[in-house]
Every structure is written in C-alpha cells, then in structure tokens.
Design a protein around this motif. Structure first.
Motif, PDB file in Angstrom:
ATOM      1  N   GLU A 134       0.877  -1.228   0.058  1.00  0.00           N
ATOM      2  CA  GLU A 134       0.024   0.015  -0.106  1.00  0.00           C
ATOM      3  C   GLU A 134       0.661   1.418   0.055  1.00  0.00           C
ATOM      4  OE1 GLU A 134      -0.088  -1.608   4.464  1.00  0.00           O
ATOM      5  OE2 GLU A 134      -0.246  -2.348   2.199  1.00  0.00           O
ATOM      6  N   ASN A 135       2.394   1.032   0.349  1.00  0.00           N
ATOM      7  CA  ASN A 135       2.990   2.261   0.213  1.00  0.00           C
ATOM      8  C   ASN A 135       3.863   2.260  -0.978  1.00  0.00           C
ATOM      9  OD1 ASN A 135       3.138   1.207   3.585  1.00  0.00           O
ATOM     10  ND2 ASN A 135       3.151   3.621   3.197  1.00  0.00           N
ATOM     11  N   TRP A 136       3.753   1.538  -1.947  1.00  0.00           N
ATOM     12  CA  TRP A 136       4.607   1.731  -3.130  1.00  0.00           C
ATOM     13  C   TRP A 136       4.211   2.771  -4.001  1.00  0.00           C
ATOM     14  CZ3 TRP A 136       4.283  -4.106  -5.012  1.00  0.00           C
ATOM     15  CH2 TRP A 136       4.975  -5.018  -4.044  1.00  0.00           C
ATOM     16  N   GLU A 137       2.808   3.179  -3.965  1.00  0.00           N
ATOM     17  CA  GLU A 137       2.485   4.435  -5.011  1.00  0.00           C
ATOM     18  C   GLU A 137       3.210   5.681  -4.681  1.00  0.00           C
ATOM     19  OE1 GLU A 137       0.627   5.667  -8.038  1.00  0.00           O
ATOM     20  OE2 GLU A 137       0.130   3.638  -7.425  1.00  0.00           O
ATOM     21  N   THR A 138       3.547   5.744  -3.319  1.00  0.00           N
ATOM     22  CA  THR A 138       4.148   7.429  -2.817  1.00  0.00           C
ATOM     23  C   THR A 138       5.596   7.550  -3.528  1.00  0.00           C
ATOM     24  OG1 THR A 138       4.983   6.374  -0.717  1.00  0.00           O
ATOM     25  CG2 THR A 138       2.635   7.425  -0.811  1.00  0.00           C
ATOM     26  N   MET A 139       6.239   6.297  -3.926  1.00  0.00           N
ATOM     27  CA  MET A 139       7.581   6.600  -4.465  1.00  0.00           C
ATOM     28  C   MET A 139       7.448   6.817  -6.016  1.00  0.00           C
ATOM     29  SD  MET A 139      10.738   6.410  -4.320  1.00  0.00           S
ATOM     30  CE  MET A 139      10.784   5.914  -2.342  1.00  0.00           C
ATOM     31  N   VAL A 140       6.494   6.443  -6.676  1.00  0.00           N
ATOM     32  CA  VAL A 140       6.419   6.783  -8.133  1.00  0.00           C
ATOM     33  C   VAL A 140       6.916   8.276  -8.579  1.00  0.00           C
ATOM     34  CG1 VAL A 140       5.026   6.824 -10.180  1.00  0.00           C
ATOM     35  CG2 VAL A 140       4.769   5.138  -8.436  1.00  0.00           C
ATOM     36  N   ASP A 141       6.205   9.301  -7.766  1.00  0.00           N
ATOM     37  CA  ASP A 141       6.451  10.635  -7.907  1.00  0.00           C
ATOM     38  C   ASP A 141       7.730  10.830  -7.487  1.00  0.00           C
ATOM     39  OD1 ASP A 141       4.073  11.225  -9.007  1.00  0.00           O
ATOM     40  OD2 ASP A 141       3.096  12.240  -7.443  1.00  0.00           O
ATOM     41  N   THR A 142       8.225  10.622  -6.416  1.00  0.00           N
ATOM     42  CA  THR A 142       9.584  10.898  -6.098  1.00  0.00           C
ATOM     43  C   THR A 142      10.590  10.430  -7.272  1.00  0.00           C
ATOM     44  OG1 THR A 142       9.075  10.740  -3.701  1.00  0.00           O
ATOM     45  CG2 THR A 142      11.368  10.553  -4.331  1.00  0.00           C
ATOM     46  N   LEU A 143      10.653   9.289  -7.665  1.00  0.00           N
ATOM     47  CA  LEU A 143      11.442   8.809  -8.800  1.00  0.00           C
ATOM     48  C   LEU A 143      11.245   9.456 -10.215  1.00  0.00           C
ATOM     49  CD1 LEU A 143      10.943   4.828  -8.384  1.00  0.00           C
ATOM     50  CD2 LEU A 143      13.047   6.184  -7.809  1.00  0.00           C
ATOM     51  N   LYS A 144       9.941  10.189 -10.325  1.00  0.00           N
ATOM     52  CA  LYS A 144       9.907  10.844 -11.593  1.00  0.00           C
ATOM     53  C   LYS A 144      10.599  12.250 -11.468  1.00  0.00           C
ATOM     54  CE  LYS A 144       5.459   8.850 -13.061  1.00  0.00           C
ATOM     55  NZ  LYS A 144       3.941   9.220 -13.480  1.00  0.00           N
ATOM     56  N   VAL A 145      10.734  12.755  -9.984  1.00  0.00           N
ATOM     57  CA  VAL A 145      11.300  14.120  -9.849  1.00  0.00           C
ATOM     58  C   VAL A 145      12.954  13.661 -10.121  1.00  0.00           C
ATOM     59  CG1 VAL A 145      12.049  15.766  -8.209  1.00  0.00           C
ATOM     60  CG2 VAL A 145       9.572  15.037  -8.491  1.00  0.00           C
ATOM     61  N   LEU A 146      13.325  12.746  -9.596  1.00  0.00           N
ATOM     62  CA  LEU A 146      14.500  12.271 -10.105  1.00  0.00           C
ATOM     63  C   LEU A 146      14.905  12.122 -11.330  1.00  0.00           C
ATOM     64  CD1 LEU A 146      15.721   9.605  -7.356  1.00  0.00           C
ATOM     65  CD2 LEU A 146      16.018  12.011  -7.309  1.00  0.00           C
ATOM     66  N   GLN A 147      13.907  11.469 -12.023  1.00  0.00           N
ATOM     67  CA  GLN A 147      13.996  11.021 -13.512  1.00  0.00           C
ATOM     68  C   GLN A 147      14.188  12.400 -14.421  1.00  0.00           C
ATOM     69  OE1 GLN A 147      12.109   7.625 -15.880  1.00  0.00           O
ATOM     70  NE2 GLN A 147      10.679   9.007 -15.905  1.00  0.00           N
ATOM     71  N   ASP A 148      13.189  13.390 -14.049  1.00  0.00           N
ATOM     72  CA  ASP A 148      12.734  14.480 -14.858  1.00  0.00           C
ATOM     73  C   ASP A 148      13.760  15.658 -14.502  1.00  0.00           C
ATOM     74  OD1 ASP A 148      11.053  12.823 -15.946  1.00  0.00           O
ATOM     75  OD2 ASP A 148       9.320  13.623 -15.166  1.00  0.00           O
ATOM     76  N   GLU A 149      13.945  15.919 -13.292  1.00  0.00           N
ATOM     77  CA  GLU A 149      14.622  17.118 -12.980  1.00  0.00           C
ATOM     78  C   GLU A 149      15.997  16.946 -12.119  1.00  0.00           C
ATOM     79  OE1 GLU A 149      13.064  19.783 -13.417  1.00  0.00           O
ATOM     80  OE2 GLU A 149      10.858  18.972 -13.983  1.00  0.00           O
ATOM     81  N   ILE A 150      16.139  16.187 -11.395  1.00  0.00           N
ATOM     82  CA  ILE A 150      17.544  16.074 -10.699  1.00  0.00           C
ATOM     83  C   ILE A 150      18.771  15.223 -11.612  1.00  0.00           C
ATOM     84  CG2 ILE A 150      18.502  15.171  -8.727  1.00  0.00           C
ATOM     85  CD1 ILE A 150      15.982  15.573  -7.368  1.00  0.00           C
ATOM     86  N   ILE A 151      18.353  14.043 -11.957  1.00  0.00           N
ATOM     87  CA  ILE A 151      19.306  13.404 -12.812  1.00  0.00           C
ATOM     88  C   ILE A 151      19.706  14.358 -14.063  1.00  0.00           C
ATOM     89  CG2 ILE A 151      19.874  11.352 -14.062  1.00  0.00           C
ATOM     90  CD1 ILE A 151      18.476   9.743 -11.955  1.00  0.00           C
ATOM     91  N   PRO A 152      18.968  14.796 -14.760  1.00  0.00           N
ATOM     92  CA  PRO A 152      19.503  15.734 -16.125  1.00  0.00           C
ATOM     93  C   PRO A 152      20.252  16.812 -15.481  1.00  0.00           C
ATOM     94  CG  PRO A 152      17.012  15.068 -16.147  1.00  0.00           C
ATOM     95  CD  PRO A 152      17.393  14.766 -14.708  1.00  0.00           C
ATOM     96  N   ARG A 153      20.240  17.294 -14.254  1.00  0.00           N
ATOM     97  CA  ARG A 153      21.001  18.510 -13.910  1.00  0.00           C
ATOM     98  C   ARG A 153      22.294  17.853 -13.253  1.00  0.00           C
ATOM     99  NH1 ARG A 153      18.559  23.303 -12.863  1.00  0.00           N
ATOM    100  NH2 ARG A 153      20.553  24.081 -12.382  1.00  0.00           N
ATOM    101  N   ILE A 154      22.188  17.042 -12.734  1.00  0.00           N
ATOM    102  CA  ILE A 154      23.581  16.603 -11.730  1.00  0.00           C
ATOM    103  C   ILE A 154      24.147  15.284 -12.117  1.00  0.00           C
ATOM    104  CG2 ILE A 154      22.703  18.054  -9.754  1.00  0.00           C
ATOM    105  CD1 ILE A 154      22.446  15.314  -8.276  1.00  0.00           C
TER     106      ILE A 154
END
Length: 236
Positions: A134-154
C-alpha cells in the motif's frame, strides 16, 4: 646408316642419373628432418601445456558493503542474501513489476530503494527492508522528480536510504514523521564529483522552479548527501 651411342655417352647418362638420385634422396632426407623437428617442437609445446599449470585469475569478490563517499552502503551481494529469506524474492519481483508498469524502474537500481540507511551496522538493524504494497504508490512521483529534474542536472545518483521500518527509524534517530517510513523519501549522493558549494545551488534552483508542482521536499545534509521526497513542499 645406324648411329650407335658411344660408351662415354652411356657413362655420362649414368653419372647424371646417380646425381639426380642423390639430390632427390638429400631433399627427402631434409624434408624428413624438418618434419621430425617440427613434430618434436609440437610435442614439447604440448608437454609444457600439460606439465605447466594454467594460471587462473581470481574473480574479484563482491563486498557486502560499499564505501560510497564515506557512507556504508549495503551491496547487491548483501541484497541477494536478504532476498533468500522468506518470501522476500517473490515480493521484490512484484515491486519491480510495479515500478516497470509506472515507467520508473530504470531511474535507480530498484534494490537501492530498499536500503534502510547507511548506519545499519551501528544500530544493529537489517540493511534492507521491503515496504508494504500500500506504500508503493508514493515512491512513483519521487522517482519521476529524480528522472525528470534532478538526474538531468547533476547526473546519476546513489540511494543511501529509501524505505525504513519504524524500528530502524527510531534507532537511527529519525523524525517521527519521516517520509522514509511512507516510502516517499530518498537520501542520496551524486555519482559525479561535486563539491557542496557546486551542488547546493543546483538543488535549490530545482526546488525553486518545480518544488510546488511536485509537492517536493528538499533536505541538504553535510557534504553532498541530500534528501528528496514528494510528500510535502518544504526545504531544509
């Protein structure tokens, strides 16, 4: 008028024939000697291969713990040991499938999300744990932030702490409202070389631009370790 060969002519023919036989015999002998020499070399080479032990290069052993920029991070080898207990392997396969369906399975190695922290040896807690489904869903957006915003920059990152049990969090001195216990927060370090002075402005710029959009929490610790979640807009 008949023409007869002289005895001298017969003698010359016999002499030429003898020389021809001698040359042919010599060539045959040379060929035999060469064949024997080559055969002996091959036999010697084969004997050396049989007698001389083959040198095997040892396969590097995978450690249980990696030292990642001063933090103790449990390795894939330790994770495989963790999976051998109970039904962990089956549940993990299900989690991986969930991440694949949500197109975030390739952001970071999935097993890193299950690292409880880097102080697990000090507090005598398991290095890995699997969150309830029941907690798995909350990780999806966090990983999307990494994928779309953080990893492209750093560039790519290494997750040091993902899901934490309440027991681990309490022993580690974590906040009672820690997002790690909701499988929403990640502590990580960049793989690329950054000084804190270089990294902090980039992370703050990302938070300023898209933080509200993603309901993003950003925490920057000592050195280049930082926290990201998508369970509350804030920064520390």
């Amino acid at each position: 008028m008949d023409i007869h060969e002289s005895e001298d002519h017969e003698y010359v023919d016999i002499h030429i024939e003898r020389r021809r036989v001698i040359w042919i015999s010599a060539l045959v002998l040379v060929g035999i000697i060469a064949l024997v020499v080559l055969t002996m070399d091959k036999v010697r080479e084969l004997a050396e291969r049989i007698v001389t032990p083959v040198e095997f290069k040892p396969v590097p052993e995978i450690p249980d713990v990696y030292d990642i920029k001063g933090y103790a991070a449990a390795s894939e080898k330790a994770f495989d040991t963790f999976l051998s207990h109970g039904d962990n392997r089956e549940i993990y396969a299900k989690l991986e499938n969930f991440l694949q369906l949500n197109q975030v399975a390739e952001v970071v190695p999935s097993y890193e999300l299950l690292r409880q922290g880097s102080d697990w040896q000090e507090i005598d807690e398991p290095p890995f744990a699997i969150p309830p489904e029941e907690n798995w869903e909350t990780m999806v957006d966090t990983l999307k932030v990494l994928q779309d915003e953080i990893i492209p920059r750093i560039g790519p990152v290494v997750v040091l702490s993902g899901w934490r049990t309440s027991g681990y969090n309490a022993k580690a001195g974590g906040s009672k409202r820690s997002k790690h216990m909701h499988f929403c927060g990640l502590d990580m370090v960049p793989k690329n070389k950054y000084t804190r002075k270089q990294l902090v402005p980039i992370l703050r710029d990302i938070h300023k631009r898209v933080g509200r959009e993603w309901n993003m929490g950003l925490g920057i610790y000592s050195g280049v370790r930082f926290h990201v979640d998508t369970c509350g807009y804030r920064r520390w």
